[in-house]
Motif scaffolding. Structure first.
Motif, PDB file in Angstrom:
ATOM      1  N   SER A  18      -4.185  49.624 -30.920  1.00  0.00           N
ATOM      2  CA  SER A  18      -5.103  49.439 -29.844  1.00  0.00           C
ATOM      3  C   SER A  18      -5.956  50.564 -30.995  1.00  0.00           C
TER       4      SER A  18
ATOM      5  N   HIS B 139      -8.822  54.125 -30.978  1.00  0.00           N
ATOM      6  CA  HIS B 139      -9.843  54.246 -29.920  1.00  0.00           C
ATOM      7  C   HIS B 139      -9.542  56.056 -30.044  1.00  0.00           C
TER       8      HIS B 139
ATOM      9  N   ASN C 270     -11.668  49.847 -36.323  1.00  0.00           N
ATOM     10  CA  ASN C 270     -13.268  49.190 -35.448  1.00  0.00           C
ATOM     11  C   ASN C 270     -13.691  49.251 -37.457  1.00  0.00           C
TER      12      ASN C 270
ATOM     13  N   GLY D 214     -13.058  45.273 -34.694  1.00  0.00           N
ATOM     14  CA  GLY D 214     -14.538  44.938 -33.323  1.00  0.00           C
ATOM     15  C   GLY D 214     -15.295  45.963 -34.089  1.00  0.00           C
TER      16      GLY D 214
ATOM     17  N   SER E 110     -16.181  50.347 -28.199  1.00  0.00           N
ATOM     18  CA  SER E 110     -16.231  49.727 -26.693  1.00  0.00           C
ATOM     19  C   SER E 110     -16.956  50.773 -25.666  1.00  0.00           C
ATOM     20  N   SER E 111     -17.600  52.002 -26.234  1.00  0.00           N
ATOM     21  CA  SER E 111     -18.172  52.516 -25.496  1.00  0.00           C
ATOM     22  C   SER E 111     -18.903  53.448 -26.176  1.00  0.00           C
TER      23      SER E 111
ATOM     24  N   GLY F 129     -15.016  40.008 -25.293  1.00  0.00           N
ATOM     25  CA  GLY F 129     -15.066  40.298 -23.445  1.00  0.00           C
ATOM     26  C   GLY F 129     -16.029  39.452 -22.792  1.00  0.00           C
TER      27      GLY F 129
ATOM     28  N   LEU G 201     -15.533  52.531 -21.059  1.00  0.00           N
ATOM     29  CA  LEU G 201     -15.705  51.480 -21.334  1.00  0.00           C
ATOM     30  C   LEU G 201     -17.309  51.029 -20.403  1.00  0.00           C
TER      31      LEU G 201
ATOM     32  N   THR H 222     -19.933  49.230 -21.805  1.00  0.00           N
ATOM     33  CA  THR H 222     -20.194  48.397 -22.162  1.00  0.00           C
ATOM     34  C   THR H 222     -19.582  46.749 -21.443  1.00  0.00           C
TER      35      THR H 222
END
Length: 411
Positions: free
Chosen positions: A71, A73, A107, A138, A141-142, A219, A306, A308
């Protein structure tokens, strides 16, 4: 949909014709969950968790797993300390031979990572891994991540005080359309809304031809539909049972089957789903471990950070957390096919539920917990010896078959 021989037969509700597909593949997800309470016994806890993920990635390579995902993040304490997946995957590349290395995600929005830098990093990993890299993308996510990089023009919602992350949709749309052009020969130039480039040739070029497979984190129904229209793979990060995820997969499969103008140079029809995993000889020991491995603590961190994700009823406001599951809860989830915990037969049963609803890859993430490392090691070995050979009978990666077929079709 029915199973026939060594692959799925997909009926006309997903495609305009019937075609044989390889059976479901398996992967490992390196999230780097670092719960604060681990420091009580190990001041080097964060570094050890990163090293543990590397060790398990190497073990997966020796036990028949086809993918390692990492991932990206930022700033999300405890939930994920994996801020540089390109560095982690390069370390995996240097110590493995067979697994494909997937970013889940890079990202690619310009304020976080300039799209040219994402294209360069992806090509470098692809070369160092001898063509084993796959680019999952992506947009963050937040609001914690988005605002942390000073996303321009990102307003705050006055009711919640959180950032409106909708601006990132357009940033991702712009970047994903341009990255395949950056990998081609000759000078690249671009004048856009979020980034611009004077004529420059971008190096290195990927060794994977025409380019590494493209994926996007999904998602919601809208993102599954968009992925299908763009002809790229889905990283399914929706929380739910296989049957709850099934309609989203169907939306994607319907769209990708009719994609004629993919954003890349070929259609990459692929759905990856992520879940937990404990596979031991003793079912009751596995179930007991699941009740005290902080699975639900980790899930509460999802909703802490997260924003979202829609927050289900019953999830308390942080720092309150939901109680860990009981033995009965775990047994019910196994029988229902939503929790991959138990013995070999249990894990085959749960894997089959994801295969049944159309997942092309099932990825386990046992280190999104506090399971002892010896349990995680045993889980990986048991999957490799007893679960994967039953379900994944094709030695070639699905993404490789699709890419090679596209190359053959274009001569």
């Amino acid at each position: 949909m029915v199973v026939r021989g060594g692959g799925w037969t997909v009926q006309s509700r997903w495609t305009n014709h019937t075609r044989e597909l390889p059976k479901m593949e398996f992967g490992y997800f390196a999230q780097c969950f670092v719960p604060d309470f681990g420091y009580e016994n190990d001041p080097d806890w964060e570094a050890q968790r990163i090293r543990d993920n590397l060790e398990i990635s190497q073990l997966c390579d020796r036990n028949g797993f086809k993918y390692i995902w990492a991932s990206e993040h930022h700033f999300l304490r405890e939930y994920s300390h994996m801020s540089s997946p390109e560095v982690f995957l390069s370390a995996v590349a240097s110590t493995t031979e067979n697994v494909h290395l997937g970013s889940a995600i890079f990202n690619i929005t310009a304020p976080v990572n300039h799209p040219v830098r994402s294209a360069e990093r992806a090509a470098m990993i692809d070369i160092l891994s001898n063509g084993r890299f796959e680019l999952g993308t992506g947009r963050g996510s937040s609001s914690t991540e988005v605002m942390g990089f000073g996303m321009p023009g990102t307003p705050r919602n006055p009711a919640t005080g959180l950032a409106d992350t909708e601006i990132t949709r357009g940033l991702w749309d712009e970047a994903i359309a341009q990255i395949p052009h950056m990998w081609r020969e000759g000078a690249y130039s671009y004048e856009g809304d979020s980034f611009s480039m004077p004529p420059r040739e971008i190096f290195p070029k990927p060794v994977t031809k025409p380019h590494p497979p493209l994926w996007v984190a999904c998602g919601s129904p809208g993102t599954f539909e968009k992925a299908g229209k763009l002809g790229i793979g889905v990283l399914c990060f929706t929380i739910g049972t296989p049957d709850e995820i099934a309609p989203l997969i169907e939306i994607y499969k319907n769209e990708v089957a009719s994609c004629k103008t993919p954003v890349g140079d070929y259609v990459h029809d692929n759905v990856m789903c992520v879940g937990f995993g404990i596979c031991l000889d003793d079912r009751e020991v596995a179930i007991d471990l699941a009740t005290r491995s902080h699975m639900y603590y980790y899930q509460c961190l999802v909703y802490r950070w997260l924003d979202t994700f829609p927050k289900p009823d019953g999830i308390p406001e942080w720092p309150a957390v939901i109680p860990e599951p009981t033995h009965e809860d775990v047994r019910a989830a196994i029988e229902g096919g939503s929790l991959c915990v138990g013995n070999v037969e249990d894990c085959i049963h749960v894997s089959r539920q994801y295969e049944r609803v159309g997942a092309d890859q099932y990825v386990i993430s046992p280190l999104t917990s506090t399971l002892p490392m010896e349990v995680v090691r045993e889980t990986i070995v048991n999957f490799g010896k007893h679960v994967i050979p039953v379900i994944d009978t094709d030695p070639v990666h699905r993404s490789t078959r699709q890419r090679q077929a596209a190359l053959a079709a274009t001569g």
